[in-house]
Design an enzyme around this catalytic site. Sequence first.
Site, PDB file in Angstrom:
ATOM      1  N   HIS A  16       4.427  -0.758  -0.798  1.00 37.71           N
ATOM      2  CA  HIS A  16       3.718  -0.336   0.418  1.00 37.71           C
ATOM      3  C   HIS A  16       4.598  -0.517   1.649  1.00 37.71           C
ATOM      4  CE1 HIS A  16      -0.425   0.119   2.424  1.00 37.71           C
ATOM      5  NE2 HIS A  16       0.471   0.133   3.409  1.00 37.71           N
ATOM      6  N   HIS A  18       5.768   1.836   5.182  1.00 41.55           N
ATOM      7  CA  HIS A  18       5.677   3.088   5.944  1.00 41.55           C
ATOM      8  C   HIS A  18       7.014   3.427   6.587  1.00 41.55           C
ATOM      9  CE1 HIS A  18       1.207   3.464   5.979  1.00 41.55           C
ATOM     10  NE2 HIS A  18       1.293   2.164   5.742  1.00 41.55           N
ATOM     11  N   ASP A  20       7.808   5.462   9.198  1.00 32.41           N
ATOM     12  CA  ASP A  20       7.922   5.444  10.662  1.00 32.41           C
ATOM     13  C   ASP A  20       7.766   4.041  11.251  1.00 32.41           C
ATOM     14  OD1 ASP A  20       5.299   5.432   9.898  1.00 32.41           O
ATOM     15  OD2 ASP A  20       4.631   6.977  11.302  1.00 32.41           O
ATOM     16  N   GLU A 203      -9.147  -3.065   5.060  1.00 38.70           N
ATOM     17  CA  GLU A 203      -8.178  -3.667   5.985  1.00 38.70           C
ATOM     18  C   GLU A 203      -8.861  -4.115   7.277  1.00 38.70           C
ATOM     19  OE1 GLU A 203      -5.066  -0.884   6.930  1.00 38.70           O
ATOM     20  OE2 GLU A 203      -3.668  -2.418   7.607  1.00 38.70           O
TER      21      GLU A 203
HETATM   22 ZN   LIG Z   1      -0.088   0.543   5.383  1.00 33.26          ZN
END
Ligand SMILES: [Zn+2]
Length: 344
Positions: A16, A18, A20, A203
């Site tokens: 996991h 990202h 950007d 989350e």
């Molecule tokens: Zn994430």
Amino acid sequence: MLNSKIIAQMPKVELHCHLDGSLSLACIKDLAKNAGINLELTDEEILKKAQAPENTRNLLEYLARFDFVLPLLQTYKNLELAAYDVVQEAAKDNVKYIEIRFAPSQHLQENLTLEEAVEAVIAGLARAENDFDIRANALVCGLKQEPIEKLSKLPLLFDKITDEHLVGFDMAGDELNYPQEKFATLLGEITMRGVHVTLHAGECPNCEQNVLDAVEMGATRIGHGIMTKNLSQNQQTMMVERRIVLEMAPTSNFQTKAVETVAAYPFKDFYDKGLHVTLNTDNRTVSATTLQKEYEKISKWYPDFGLADFEKINHYAIDGAFIGQAEKENLHKQFSKAYQALSE
Ligand SMILES: [Zn+2]
């Protein structure tokens, strides 16, 4: 508690991360130069804009940090460089297999197509694989806050792009205002193609229903899944039995206010219950972290969490990776051998 040196030597899997949110400072400066953008900022000021502060109020404020780098990620060249950069950073953490996710719709301001954006990222991953001892694959993200007509174009990417580096689909973004149940049709379009799915869920406080809905919609992995802690014993057992992988990211989980205290952080409790927890950075830059730092944090919070435990969560990560059985077997063997050597 394990020392930093041992942690640095452990091979790691990261599921996991990202694109950007994970660009190095040097990369951000290069991308700005290529884009003809004069940032007129010192290194410290750049980092201040790209990193989430310690006292971020919630998930939405955390996500706002991505706006700073997006103007730099609008060309094929810059997306390729960015993907290369993140793999390079992961290799420094001794990551042997990584999946990097990004939302192609965020990179179309200068006439790239969705397909070209994905191809650019794949090209950067492939180039980094040649230069470093690591395998890297890509996940396409849809953003929950995007209009559904835009999101509905994403499944077609999996028909058009046959490169083996494109391995799965995720939905990220605003979980507070866009519950998982809204995306059942879209997810159906994805899963009917046999595409692997991981979904950000659980989350934000009290959004445990999104975790259940994500599993129901075909996700074999959950991004973060902190609110799994609010599920019933039976529901948690279901997740253990289905071998659902939880992609946890300690620093990020505190910044988004998914939890507020170490005592309330459910990582060790999940692990003890047999849930397939894994450790990830989420966003190396936005969270000002590395996978090394995330492992150190866990080691400090849970001094009894030893080498064998870290090995186990890496085997969980391998099992959950969106790769074929033969590649998983190879990684399992490689990791068993390396952790065995570290324990001697
Ligand atoms: Zn994430």
